[in-house]
Design a protein around this motif. Structure first.
Motif, PDB file in Angstrom:
ATOM      1  N   ARG A  89      -5.238  -6.690   2.934  1.00 16.13           N
ATOM      2  CA  ARG A  89      -3.891  -6.887   3.732  1.00 16.13           C
ATOM      3  C   ARG A  89      -3.825  -5.920   3.922  1.00 16.13           C
ATOM      4  O   ARG A  89      -2.269  -5.650   5.193  1.00 16.13           O
ATOM      5  CB  ARG A  89      -3.256  -7.866   2.678  1.00 16.13           C
ATOM      6  CG  ARG A  89      -3.932  -9.364   2.352  1.00 16.13           C
ATOM      7  CD  ARG A  89      -2.835 -10.093   1.785  1.00 16.13           C
ATOM      8  NE  ARG A  89      -3.700 -11.410   1.632  1.00 16.13           N
ATOM      9  CZ  ARG A  89      -3.307 -12.033   0.062  1.00 16.13           C
ATOM     10  NH1 ARG A  89      -3.340 -11.446  -0.901  1.00 16.13           N
ATOM     11  NH2 ARG A  89      -4.167 -13.063  -0.129  1.00 16.13           N
ATOM     12  N   CYS A  90      -3.575  -4.475   3.713  1.00 16.59           N
ATOM     13  CA  CYS A  90      -3.299  -3.914   4.364  1.00 16.59           C
ATOM     14  C   CYS A  90      -3.196  -3.106   5.551  1.00 16.59           C
ATOM     15  O   CYS A  90      -4.802  -2.525   5.847  1.00 16.59           O
ATOM     16  CB  CYS A  90      -2.816  -2.023   3.508  1.00 16.59           C
ATOM     17  SG  CYS A  90      -2.822  -0.684   4.362  1.00 16.59           S
ATOM     18  N   PRO A  91      -2.970  -3.686   7.010  1.00 13.63           N
ATOM     19  CA  PRO A  91      -3.858  -2.974   8.119  1.00 13.63           C
ATOM     20  C   PRO A  91      -4.349  -1.670   8.636  1.00 13.63           C
ATOM     21  O   PRO A  91      -5.141  -1.548   8.713  1.00 13.63           O
ATOM     22  CB  PRO A  91      -2.701  -3.128   9.268  1.00 13.63           C
ATOM     23  CG  PRO A  91      -1.208  -3.188   8.754  1.00 13.63           C
ATOM     24  CD  PRO A  91      -1.337  -3.396   6.923  1.00 13.63           C
ATOM     25  N   CYS A 108       0.908  -1.013  -0.098  1.00 11.56           N
ATOM     26  CA  CYS A 108      -0.338  -0.161  -0.046  1.00 11.56           C
ATOM     27  C   CYS A 108       1.200   1.490  -0.294  1.00 11.56           C
ATOM     28  O   CYS A 108       1.800   1.773   0.973  1.00 11.56           O
ATOM     29  CB  CYS A 108      -0.997   0.093   1.111  1.00 11.56           C
ATOM     30  SG  CYS A 108      -1.693   1.161   1.160  1.00 11.56           S
ATOM     31  N   HIS A 109       0.920   1.965  -1.332  1.00 11.72           N
ATOM     32  CA  HIS A 109       1.235   3.424  -1.114  1.00 11.72           C
ATOM     33  C   HIS A 109       0.676   4.507  -0.581  1.00 11.72           C
ATOM     34  O   HIS A 109       1.799   5.459  -0.370  1.00 11.72           O
ATOM     35  CB  HIS A 109       2.146   3.492  -3.085  1.00 11.72           C
ATOM     36  CG  HIS A 109       1.996   3.048  -3.489  1.00 11.72           C
ATOM     37  ND1 HIS A 109       3.220   3.026  -3.758  1.00 11.72           N
ATOM     38  CD2 HIS A 109       2.041   1.345  -3.951  1.00 11.72           C
ATOM     39  CE1 HIS A 109       4.001   2.661  -4.767  1.00 11.72           C
ATOM     40  NE2 HIS A 109       3.025   1.136  -4.465  1.00 11.72           N
ATOM     41  N   GLU A 110       0.117   3.717   0.617  1.00 17.62           N
ATOM     42  CA  GLU A 110      -0.315   5.244   1.516  1.00 17.62           C
ATOM     43  C   GLU A 110       0.080   5.223   2.975  1.00 17.62           C
ATOM     44  O   GLU A 110       0.477   5.833   3.827  1.00 17.62           O
ATOM     45  CB  GLU A 110      -2.069   5.463   1.369  1.00 17.62           C
ATOM     46  CG  GLU A 110      -2.962   6.159   0.277  1.00 17.62           C
ATOM     47  CD  GLU A 110      -4.091   6.344  -0.133  1.00 17.62           C
ATOM     48  OE1 GLU A 110      -4.639   6.094   1.194  1.00 17.62           O
ATOM     49  OE2 GLU A 110      -4.228   7.035  -1.441  1.00 17.62           O
ATOM     50  N   LEU A 154     -10.350   2.507   0.986  1.00 18.05           N
ATOM     51  CA  LEU A 154      -9.136   1.609  -0.006  1.00 18.05           C
ATOM     52  C   LEU A 154      -8.194   2.864   0.109  1.00 18.05           C
ATOM     53  O   LEU A 154      -8.607   3.971  -0.001  1.00 18.05           O
ATOM     54  CB  LEU A 154     -10.032   1.854  -1.636  1.00 18.05           C
ATOM     55  CG  LEU A 154     -10.724   0.259  -1.510  1.00 18.05           C
ATOM     56  CD1 LEU A 154     -11.265   0.427  -3.531  1.00 18.05           C
ATOM     57  CD2 LEU A 154      -9.828  -1.180  -1.695  1.00 18.05           C
ATOM     58  N   PRO A 155      -7.135   2.849  -1.331  1.00 19.41           N
ATOM     59  CA  PRO A 155      -5.710   3.939  -0.813  1.00 19.41           C
ATOM     60  C   PRO A 155      -7.103   4.665  -1.489  1.00 19.41           C
ATOM     61  O   PRO A 155      -7.709   4.485  -2.856  1.00 19.41           O
ATOM     62  CB  PRO A 155      -4.656   3.248  -1.947  1.00 19.41           C
ATOM     63  CG  PRO A 155      -5.480   1.738  -1.358  1.00 19.41           C
ATOM     64  CD  PRO A 155      -6.174   1.442  -1.150  1.00 19.41           C
ATOM     65  N   LEU A 156      -6.100   6.160  -2.617  1.00 18.47           N
ATOM     66  CA  LEU A 156      -6.848   6.862  -2.673  1.00 18.47           C
ATOM     67  C   LEU A 156      -6.727   6.794  -3.703  1.00 18.47           C
ATOM     68  O   LEU A 156      -7.973   6.906  -4.923  1.00 18.47           O
ATOM     69  CB  LEU A 156      -6.274   8.291  -2.935  1.00 18.47           C
ATOM     70  CG  LEU A 156      -6.699   9.831  -3.340  1.00 18.47           C
ATOM     71  CD1 LEU A 156      -8.717   9.731  -2.584  1.00 18.47           C
ATOM     72  CD2 LEU A 156      -6.437  11.336  -2.707  1.00 18.47           C
TER      73      LEU A 156
END
Length: 447
Positions: free
Chosen positions: A319-321, A268-270, A329-331
């Motif tokens: 899976r990203c906490p 996750c890039h965020e 979700l990521p933006l």
């Protein structure tokens, strides 16, 4: 068809010429086009001792007089595996060129790094043919596949060319690359032990056991291991710097499709957390199509993400906490979901030959970031409208988009929604992505 058996060898060994004819006959109706002379135009390297057909390694056996042959049964197995591959010619994956990608040196005898090999051949097309003739056949097929017949070239802004292959073929070539890597690793292990043990015959080193290719007595090709959350909760910034992580990732099967070898750590890039090891194909499938840093086009590959395989992809993203805790979700993914799902009733249609068709191409941009939710605004628009209308469909504040997603998640995947929420995890990263001022002066932020 008749098969020419090499004198003095049993076990169904046939010459490379006969194997070529057999391969062409068995794969004549395959969805994936195969190349002629797939075996006889193999790398001109006497040390190779194998040929790739689809995702399978077929070991060569030397007969009397120096002639090479292969087991006919292995050619049939490789053909059956290739014939079972279903290919969607519209589901494409970009294979290059990419900025800074390393080039494969001319004369490398193996088939590794097929992406670099294809890009190199295409970039050097002007003077490649004479070089190939001088050096003894550089232009050999990739795993018996005629990639030139299914290559798609796209040009952006009349300048930059990009090359694309169907996703099914990319997965097949990735599997071939992984299989070859394991084969060569086992071969090197054999050579290292040859100094202290008596080497077996070459035919014994290439025997087939229970339908699985082996590279020596008791030395099978290492199977891919399934991913069982071993990297759960780890930060990509720390994990990516660990020694040997690339080799460890390559030993897993893709955590999403489960069929191809993993090649990258999707993260996750965020929030910075590792999601899982995935193959190149799945990694490109879930990656947003950025036009700019804050602008994406909702391409056709979002259909399986939000429709066909939606529960699997949602489980993968969560899976990203950070995403799971905030039930979002990521933006970029949230923006694509908003345009594709939440704003779907607003998309105009136009009459077509087969009824009404959706207008143009959806595009969504945003100002601000997830770190400044009050100022973050998503704008859903339509590009390439035949009548030049329908530019902006809706403007959705970030908080409203996340609330719509939360409701939709509860209806679509209730088990995932039940596992999400701020009470599920309180350990979130303290260091967010950098935020810079919006140059428009409207007191909004771009990340």
């Amino acid at each position: 068809m008749s098969e020419r058996v090499i004198p003095g060898h049993g076990g169904g060994l046939i010459t490379l010429e006969a194997a070529d004819a057999l391969w062409a006959d068995l794969t004549a109706h395959s969805a994936v086009p195969t190349a002629s002379a797939a075996l006889t135009r193999s790398p001109a390297d006497a040390r190779v001792e194998y040929i790739l057909l689809g995702g399978r390694v077929v070991a060569t056996v030397q007969a009397s007089g120096g002639r090479l042959g292969v087991p006919a049964s292995e050619v049939r197995r490789a053909a059956a595996e290739l014939n079972a591959v279903e290919m969607d010619g519209q589901d494409l994956v970009r294979i290059g060129p990419f900025r800074g990608s390393p080039k494969q040196e001319h004369g490398e005898g193996t088939l590794l790094r097929w992406r670099q090999r294809i890009v190199w051949e295409l970039q050097e097309a002007g003077d490649l043919e004479p070089t190939a003739r001088r050096e003894g056949g550089w232009l050999y097929p990739l795993a018996g596949i005629d990639w030139r017949r299914i290559l798609v070239e796209q040009t952006r802004d009349r300048a930059m060319r990009t090359w694309w292959l169907p996703r099914a073929v990319v997965r097949l070539l990735d599997a071939a690359e992984h299989t070859e890597t394991q084969w060569l690793h086992a071969a090197r292990s054999r050579q290292d032990s040859a100094a202290v043990t008596k080497p077996s015959s070459r035919h014994e080193q290439a025997h087939i056991t229970d339908g699985r290719q082996t590279t020596g007595p008791g030395c099978p090709t290492a199977p891919l291991r399934p991913y069982n959350g071993e990297l759960k909760g780890q930060l990509y910034s720390a994990l990516s710097r660990k020694a040997g992580i690339s080799r460890k990732v390559a030993g897993w099967a893709c955590a999403f499709c489960g069929s191809a070898p993993a090649s990258v750590l999707d993260h996750c890039h965020e929030h910075g957390y590792v999601r899982a090891p995935v193959c190149h194909s799945c990694n490109t499938q879930e990656r947003p199509d950025h036009l700019y840093d804050n602008d994406i086009r909702v391409a056709s590959h979002y259909t399986p993400l939000f429709h066909t395989h939606v529960a699997d992809w949602l489980r993968h993203w969560h899976r990203c906490p950070g995403c799971r805790t905030r039930t979002t979700l990521p933006l970029p993914h949230l923006a694509a979901w908003t345009a594709s799902i939440a704003c779907r009733p607003l998309r105009p249609t136009h009459p077509g030959p087969r009824g009404r068709t959706p207008c143009g191409v959806l595009r969504v941009s945003w100002t601000g970031s997830h770190n400044t939710p009050r100022s973050c605004l998503l704008t859903v628009a339509v590009d390439f409208c035949p009548s030049g209308e329908h530019r902006v469909l809706e403007q959705v504040p970030y908080r409203e988009a996340t609330e719509r997603f939360r409701i939709w998640l509860t209806q679509t995947a209730p088990d995932l929604a039940a596992a999400a929420g701020p009470d599920r995890l309180d350990r979130l990263p303290t260091q967010f992505r950098p935020v810079i001022a919006d140059p428009t002066g409207e007191e909004q932020m771009l990340f």
